[in-house]
Design an enzyme around this catalytic site. Structure first.
Site, PDB file in Angstrom:
ATOM      1  N   LYS A 129       0.832  -1.209   0.000  1.00  0.00           N
ATOM      2  CA  LYS A 129       0.000   0.000   0.000  1.00  0.00           C
ATOM      3  C   LYS A 129       0.862   1.253   0.000  1.00  0.00           C
ATOM      4  O   LYS A 129       0.648   2.189  -0.775  1.00  0.00           O
ATOM      5  CB  LYS A 129      -0.913   0.003   1.226  1.00  0.00           C
ATOM      6  CG  LYS A 129      -1.803   1.247   1.327  1.00  0.00           C
ATOM      7  CD  LYS A 129      -2.184   1.571   2.752  1.00  0.00           C
ATOM      8  CE  LYS A 129      -1.035   2.176   3.515  1.00  0.00           C
ATOM      9  NZ  LYS A 129      -1.397   2.667   4.856  1.00  0.00           N
ATOM     10  N   CYS A 223     -18.468   7.177   7.334  1.00  0.00           N
ATOM     11  CA  CYS A 223     -18.648   5.761   7.673  1.00  0.00           C
ATOM     12  C   CYS A 223     -17.433   5.221   8.401  1.00  0.00           C
ATOM     13  O   CYS A 223     -16.617   4.506   7.827  1.00  0.00           O
ATOM     14  CB  CYS A 223     -18.923   4.949   6.400  1.00  0.00           C
ATOM     15  SG  CYS A 223     -19.480   3.271   6.723  1.00  0.00           S
ATOM     16  N   CYS A 230     -25.238   7.070   8.819  1.00  0.00           N
ATOM     17  CA  CYS A 230     -26.045   6.575   7.698  1.00  0.00           C
ATOM     18  C   CYS A 230     -27.019   7.642   7.196  1.00  0.00           C
ATOM     19  O   CYS A 230     -27.385   7.662   6.021  1.00  0.00           O
ATOM     20  CB  CYS A 230     -26.799   5.314   8.108  1.00  0.00           C
ATOM     21  SG  CYS A 230     -25.711   3.912   8.480  1.00  0.00           S
ATOM     22  N   CYS A 233     -25.382   9.590   4.435  1.00  0.00           N
ATOM     23  CA  CYS A 233     -24.803   8.814   3.344  1.00  0.00           C
ATOM     24  C   CYS A 233     -25.754   8.731   2.160  1.00  0.00           C
ATOM     25  O   CYS A 233     -26.939   8.426   2.314  1.00  0.00           O
ATOM     26  CB  CYS A 233     -24.461   7.405   3.844  1.00  0.00           C
ATOM     27  SG  CYS A 233     -23.691   6.371   2.586  1.00  0.00           S
ATOM     28  N   CYS A 241     -25.209  -1.333   0.914  1.00  0.00           N
ATOM     29  CA  CYS A 241     -24.258  -1.433   2.025  1.00  0.00           C
ATOM     30  C   CYS A 241     -24.777  -2.423   3.050  1.00  0.00           C
ATOM     31  O   CYS A 241     -25.798  -2.186   3.687  1.00  0.00           O
ATOM     32  CB  CYS A 241     -24.054  -0.059   2.666  1.00  0.00           C
ATOM     33  SG  CYS A 241     -22.941  -0.102   4.094  1.00  0.00           S
TER      34      CYS A 241
END
Length: 308
Positions: A129, A223, A230, A233, A241
């Site tokens: 990464k 999140c 939520c 979102c 999800c």
């Protein structure tokens, strides 16, 4: 949604850190700071990584960060500068080892490798990464007439996409969105490298670089692993999800459990209160009743004895 909600990664990510103080012609120092910030970012919030890099720059100000200057610091001093990051003692050792490799040259020729395989294989503490993020954000020397500078980064193409970097945010969210699945045969849990291979199959190459900061910022703001907004979102209610669905199921279960506890408390007549019992003793007896209800019929001692 990410444009409306700025995240720490937008202002404190590895791609932003070097540009604040390093002069435009200090490409080597910029790239070294990118690598250092990525090394420090492991298991650490962007805010703490940002503060550590700022402290390291202040230590050498007005000079640039170089491998030689890092080696000039004692281990104790360097550790105290980056103490705010996770595993700072181990990262102090890694920073010294990387600086020593760059100063001594050898096979590296004093330069930071320009391939993912070489970065991960050569430098301690640098995983896939970090290597991908470094290659996506490192800068080429702009002056083609300077042979030495050009040679150091001749293999670094800013238009090449080196991979899709998967960290904890990306791993968690892509599983929530059902973009990656654990293979039937393989590790018991999803790994970043398994997720990376699957994501690179479905995400267009031109979007690999932007996917990491997009999802990292989403995980930092809307999140989180422990707190989910939520209601803010844009995909809430779409069924895309699975974390939202699981959250509703947990909420219903908690509600039923609370109703059952309330009902059992209203019919409980297990406590005998005498005129001589103080309020404190009564409260202790009530707590013990609750504990005994949890353990079932096992009674190790009387309530009166335990309360007193």
């Amino acid at each position: 949604m990410r444009e409306r909600v700025p995240a720490p990664v937008d202002t404190m990510g590895c791609h932003v850190l070097p540009d604040e103080i390093v002069r435009t012609n200090s490409i080597a120092s910029q790239n070294l700071q990118i690598l250092i910030s990525l090394l420090l970012s492991s298991q650490t919030k962007d805010q703490h990584t940002f503060a550590a890099v700022q402290s390291l720059r202040a230590q050498f100000h007005p000079h640039e960060i170089t491998p030689e200057r890092i080696l000039s610091l004692s281990d104790q001093t360097l550790d105290s500068i980056i103490r705010g990051v996770g595993f700072h003692a181990k990262k102090t050792v890694y920073m010294k080892q990387i600086a020593r490799m760059l100063v001594n040259g050898g096979e590296l020729g004093g330069r930071i490798p320009t391939t993912l395989e070489a970065l991960v294989k050569t430098f301690p503490g640098i995983g896939p990464k970090m290597g991908i993020l470094y290659l996506q954000n490192a800068k080429q020397y702009p002056d083609a007439s300077d042979a030495d500078r050009k040679k150091a980064y001749q293999g670094l193409d800013p238009n090449e996409e080196f991979g899709l970097a998967v960290d904890t945010h990306v791993l968690r969210l892509t599983q929530q969105f059902r973009l990656v699945v654990r293979p039937a045969r393989g590790p018991a849990t999803m790994t970043p490298e398994i997720a990376r291979a699957q994501l690179e199959e479905i995400v267009p190459k031109e979007q690999w670089k932007e996917t990491n900061p997009l999802l990292v910022g989403f995980g930092q703001t809307i999140c989180g692993a422990r707190s989910k907004m939520c209601g803010e979102c844009v995909i809430a209610g779409t069924g895309l999800c699975k974390a939202e669905v699981r959250g509703k199921a947990k909420s219903s279960a908690k509600k039923r459990k609370a109703e059952n506890i309330t009902a059992s408390e209203t019919v409980s007549t297990d406590i005998v209160v005498s005129a001589n019992d103080s309020r404190e003793e009564i409260e202790k007896q009530e707590n013990i009743v609750d504990i005994e209800e949890l353990v079932g019929d096992r009674r190790l001692r009387s309530r009166k004895t335990a309360a007193r």
